[in-house]
Design an enzyme around this catalytic site. Structure first.
Site, PDB file in Angstrom:
ATOM      1  N   ALA A 123       0.826  -1.212   0.000  1.00  0.00           N
ATOM      2  CA  ALA A 123       0.000   0.000   0.000  1.00  0.00           C
ATOM      3  C   ALA A 123       0.861   1.264   0.000  1.00  0.00           C
ATOM      4  O   ALA A 123       0.460   2.287  -0.549  1.00  0.00           O
ATOM      5  CB  ALA A 123      -0.950   0.004   1.193  1.00  0.00           C
ATOM      6  N   THR A 124       2.048   1.201   0.588  1.00  0.00           N
ATOM      7  CA  THR A 124       2.922   2.385   0.572  1.00  0.00           C
ATOM      8  C   THR A 124       3.253   2.769  -0.868  1.00  0.00           C
ATOM      9  O   THR A 124       3.111   3.935  -1.262  1.00  0.00           O
ATOM     10  CB  THR A 124       4.226   2.098   1.356  1.00  0.00           C
ATOM     11  OG1 THR A 124       3.882   1.753   2.691  1.00  0.00           O
ATOM     12  CG2 THR A 124       5.151   3.296   1.353  1.00  0.00           C
TER      13      THR A 124
ATOM     14  N   ASN B  41      -6.185   3.248  10.519  1.00  0.00           N
ATOM     15  CA  ASN B  41      -5.410   2.144  11.080  1.00  0.00           C
ATOM     16  C   ASN B  41      -5.203   2.252  12.589  1.00  0.00           C
ATOM     17  O   ASN B  41      -4.866   1.275  13.233  1.00  0.00           O
ATOM     18  CB  ASN B  41      -4.055   2.032  10.371  1.00  0.00           C
ATOM     19  CG  ASN B  41      -3.302   3.334  10.364  1.00  0.00           C
ATOM     20  OD1 ASN B  41      -3.759   4.327   9.782  1.00  0.00           O
ATOM     21  ND2 ASN B  41      -2.168   3.370  11.012  1.00  0.00           N
TER      22      ASN B  41
ATOM     23  N   GLN C 240      -6.644  -1.019   5.291  1.00  0.00           N
ATOM     24  CA  GLN C 240      -7.252  -1.623   6.480  1.00  0.00           C
ATOM     25  C   GLN C 240      -8.651  -2.178   6.228  1.00  0.00           C
ATOM     26  O   GLN C 240      -9.185  -2.886   7.073  1.00  0.00           O
ATOM     27  CB  GLN C 240      -7.327  -0.599   7.617  1.00  0.00           C
ATOM     28  CG  GLN C 240      -5.988  -0.220   8.215  1.00  0.00           C
ATOM     29  CD  GLN C 240      -5.329  -1.340   9.009  1.00  0.00           C
ATOM     30  OE1 GLN C 240      -5.963  -2.324   9.384  1.00  0.00           O
ATOM     31  NE2 GLN C 240      -4.049  -1.189   9.268  1.00  0.00           N
TER      32      GLN C 240
ATOM     33  N   SER D  75      -3.125  -3.665   0.375  1.00  0.00           N
ATOM     34  CA  SER D  75      -1.932  -4.328   0.889  1.00  0.00           C
ATOM     35  C   SER D  75      -2.297  -5.756   1.262  1.00  0.00           C
ATOM     36  O   SER D  75      -3.234  -5.979   2.027  1.00  0.00           O
ATOM     37  CB  SER D  75      -1.425  -3.579   2.120  1.00  0.00           C
ATOM     38  OG  SER D  75      -0.353  -4.290   2.703  1.00  0.00           O
ATOM     39  N   ALA D  76      -1.554  -6.735   0.757  1.00  0.00           N
ATOM     40  CA  ALA D  76      -1.906  -8.142   1.019  1.00  0.00           C
ATOM     41  C   ALA D  76      -1.707  -8.526   2.479  1.00  0.00           C
ATOM     42  O   ALA D  76      -2.469  -9.319   3.022  1.00  0.00           O
ATOM     43  CB  ALA D  76      -1.075  -9.064   0.118  1.00  0.00           C
ATOM     44  N   HIS D  77      -0.678  -7.957   3.140  1.00  0.00           N
ATOM     45  CA  HIS D  77      -0.379  -8.452   4.496  1.00  0.00           C
ATOM     46  C   HIS D  77      -1.357  -7.960   5.552  1.00  0.00           C
ATOM     47  O   HIS D  77      -1.280  -8.365   6.706  1.00  0.00           O
ATOM     48  CB  HIS D  77       1.084  -8.172   4.888  1.00  0.00           C
ATOM     49  CG  HIS D  77       1.407  -6.763   5.281  1.00  0.00           C
ATOM     50  ND1 HIS D  77       1.365  -6.343   6.581  1.00  0.00           N
ATOM     51  CD2 HIS D  77       1.805  -5.698   4.548  1.00  0.00           C
ATOM     52  CE1 HIS D  77       1.738  -5.063   6.634  1.00  0.00           C
ATOM     53  NE2 HIS D  77       1.998  -4.654   5.412  1.00  0.00           N
TER      54      HIS D  77
ATOM     55  N   THR E 279       9.981  -7.207 -12.835  1.00  0.00           N
ATOM     56  CA  THR E 279       9.478  -8.574 -12.991  1.00  0.00           C
ATOM     57  C   THR E 279       8.419  -8.855 -11.941  1.00  0.00           C
ATOM     58  O   THR E 279       8.633  -8.581 -10.759  1.00  0.00           O
ATOM     59  CB  THR E 279      10.647  -9.579 -12.859  1.00  0.00           C
ATOM     60  OG1 THR E 279      11.601  -9.254 -13.868  1.00  0.00           O
ATOM     61  CG2 THR E 279      10.159 -11.008 -13.029  1.00  0.00           C
TER      62      THR E 279
ATOM     63  N   CYS F 293       4.288   1.791  12.826  1.00  0.00           N
ATOM     64  CA  CYS F 293       5.334   2.534  12.134  1.00  0.00           C
ATOM     65  C   CYS F 293       5.870   3.666  13.002  1.00  0.00           C
ATOM     66  O   CYS F 293       6.965   4.141  12.795  1.00  0.00           O
ATOM     67  CB  CYS F 293       4.806   3.119  10.832  1.00  0.00           C
ATOM     68  SG  CYS F 293       3.652   2.045  10.018  1.00  0.00           S
TER      69      CYS F 293
HETATM   70  C1  PLP Z   1      -0.334  -0.920   6.557  1.00  0.00           C
HETATM   71  C2  PLP Z   1      -0.850   0.315   5.923  1.00  0.00           C
HETATM   72  C3  PLP Z   1      -0.157   0.934   4.876  1.00  0.00           C
HETATM   73  C4  PLP Z   1       1.177   0.432   4.377  1.00  0.00           C
HETATM   74  O1  PLP Z   1       1.011  -0.754   3.664  1.00  0.00           O
HETATM   75  P1  PLP Z   1       2.295  -1.613   3.204  1.00  0.00           P
HETATM   76  O2  PLP Z   1       1.718  -2.636   2.310  1.00  0.00           O
HETATM   77  O3  PLP Z   1       2.868  -2.177   4.460  1.00  0.00           O
HETATM   78  O4  PLP Z   1       3.212  -0.699   2.498  1.00  0.00           O
HETATM   79  C5  PLP Z   1      -0.707   2.060   4.317  1.00  0.00           C
HETATM   80  N1  PLP Z   1      -1.876   2.552   4.754  1.00  0.00           N
HETATM   81  C6  PLP Z   1      -2.562   1.993   5.764  1.00  0.00           C
HETATM   82  C7  PLP Z   1      -3.851   2.589   6.189  1.00  0.00           C
HETATM   83  C8  PLP Z   1      -2.066   0.861   6.379  1.00  0.00           C
HETATM   84  O5  PLP Z   1      -2.746   0.320   7.384  1.00  0.00           O
END
Ligand code: PLP
Length: 404
Positions: A75-76, A155, A183, A203-205, A244, A329
């Protein structure tokens, strides 16, 4: 029940075992390891096919077209591509953008950089409950405004914004809308057929997939969004994101989105019940305050201030429970959360805030253990507190009365 207990799902989620199993099949010589750009042979074509299936799974979760999904590292990067890409591609219209003071650093830091590059940014103040009033956004829009960037679920507090209302305003005023949905995607319904959103970060994680992979939705169907890429190279992703493609991570994100879509409704009810159980038990302790919106929220995030207690002291007293102060963070920085400060919390309340975040693998048993342990720690810390009265009670009648 196993200790330690993980209640920090907003920082990251464990990978779903089904996702991890699938990911492993896209790495080795026995698996699908080809470069998806190698169109000349079966290894490459098999990988490309897997990437396109995953793209459809992500698009289906959002009601988007697969051609509208651009893979990123998370997401960053998606936020960077959305903001920097849109501002650079639309300089003829202007160099103004609007965002909120409670956004993630992955938007706010990009805005700071854009300001140094000569752009102007309006940072909207939220209400004490974290919501951003539509009228405040309406007056911030100018003829040279290119983009509005507001998050779906915050978040730190779980507070949600009304995307339909924001989208109809930006659409009517001819301004692009970017939403950081890191989120909310896979947890709350998002239907991009109905919502006039132009750009959306994933963001997948945060949804039981692996770290290091995400996506940016870029509207193509009507009012095609123009973006300048951040990276130049092999021309992948129709030139928007060179490099890639990491097939194993992409396939994993697709599977995570498929599972999220199938389990979303049940998952939401479960998390809501667990959150209510936690909140009811914590409320009995007295001297606590909810940081966030009482109704407009994602229930997986519960942010609470404990009167008379520093968040770090509470965290140290419950080492077997993984929770956070503010966002991961910034939790090493000594300053109180920028989100809570923007919502008007005084420094004491912000410094006593703990974020509990719940998810797919949280159980009622864990919640009961946590409320017991937190209750005992709060009692103990309050007896040591300088706020203690001569009769032994702790003054919890702090200046929070007006807050939700
Ligand atoms: C975790 C998060 C991000 C960053 O996502 P990454 O995939 O870790 O770079 C950005 N925005 C929000 C609201 C998040 O919770």
């Amino acid at each position: 029940m196993r200790l330690p207990i993980y209640l920090d799902y907003a920082a990251t989620t464990p990978v779903d075992p089904r996702v991890a199993e699938l990911l492993g099949r896209y790495l080795t010589r026995e698996g699908v390891f080809g470069n998806p750009s190698s169109e000349t042979h079966i290894f490459g074509r098999a990988a490309a096919q897997a990437v396109e299936t995953a793209r459809e799974q992500v698009a289906t979760l959002l009601g988007a077209d697969p051609r509208e999904i651009v893979w990123t590292s998370g997401a960053t990067e998606a936020n960077n591509l959305a903001l920097r890409g849109a501002l650079r591609a639309n300089v003829r219209k202007g160099r103004h953008l609007v965002t909120g003071k409670t956004e993630h650093k992955a938007v706010l830091d990009v805005c700071r950089w854009l300001e140094r590059e000569g752009c102007t940014v309006t940072y909207l103040d939220p209400e004490p409950d974290g919501s951003i009033p539509l009228e405040r956004l309406a007056v911030a829009l100018r003829p040279d405004t290119v983009l509005v960037s507001l998050m779906h679920v915050n978040n730190e507090t779980g507070a949600t914004q009304d995307l339909a209302a924001i989208g109809s305003l930006t659409c009517a005023r001819g301004v692009l809308l970017h939403v950081d949905a890191a989120q909310s995607a896979g947890k709350l319904p998002i239907d991009l057929r109905a919502l006039p959103i132009d750009l959306l970060s994933l963001s997948a994680h945060k949804l039981y997939g692996p770290k290091g992979i995400g996506a940016l939705y870029v509207r193509q169907r009507s009012n095609r969004v123009r973006l300048e890429p951040l990276l130049y190279g092999g021309g992948q992703e129709r030139g928007l994101r060179a490099g890639t493609l990491p097939t194993h991570q992409i396939v994993a994100m697709g599977e995570a989105c498929r599972i999220a879509k199938a389990t979303m409704a049940d998952g939401r009810v479960r998390v809501q019940q667990l959150r209510d159980r936690l909140w009811r038990a914590l409320a009995k302790l007295g001297g606590i305050a909810l940081n966030g919106h009482p109704e407009h929220h994602w229930p997986g995030i519960l942010n609470v201030s404990f009167a008379g207690i520093a968040a770090e002291a509470l965290l140290a007293a419950i080492p077997e429970i993984a929770v956070s102060t503010g966002s991961a963070c910034t939790s090493t920085a000594p300053e109180p959360s920028h989100v809570l400060r923007a919502m008007g919390c005084d420094a004491r309340r912000a410094r006593s805030a703990i974020r509990f975040s719940l998810g797919r693998f949280t159980t009622a048993e864990e919640i009961d253990y946590v409320t017991g342990a937190v209750g005992a720690a709060v009692d103990r810390l309050r007896t040591l507190s300088p706020l203690r009265e001569s009769d032994g009670t702790v003054s919890v009648a702090v200046d929070w009365a007006a807050l939700p």
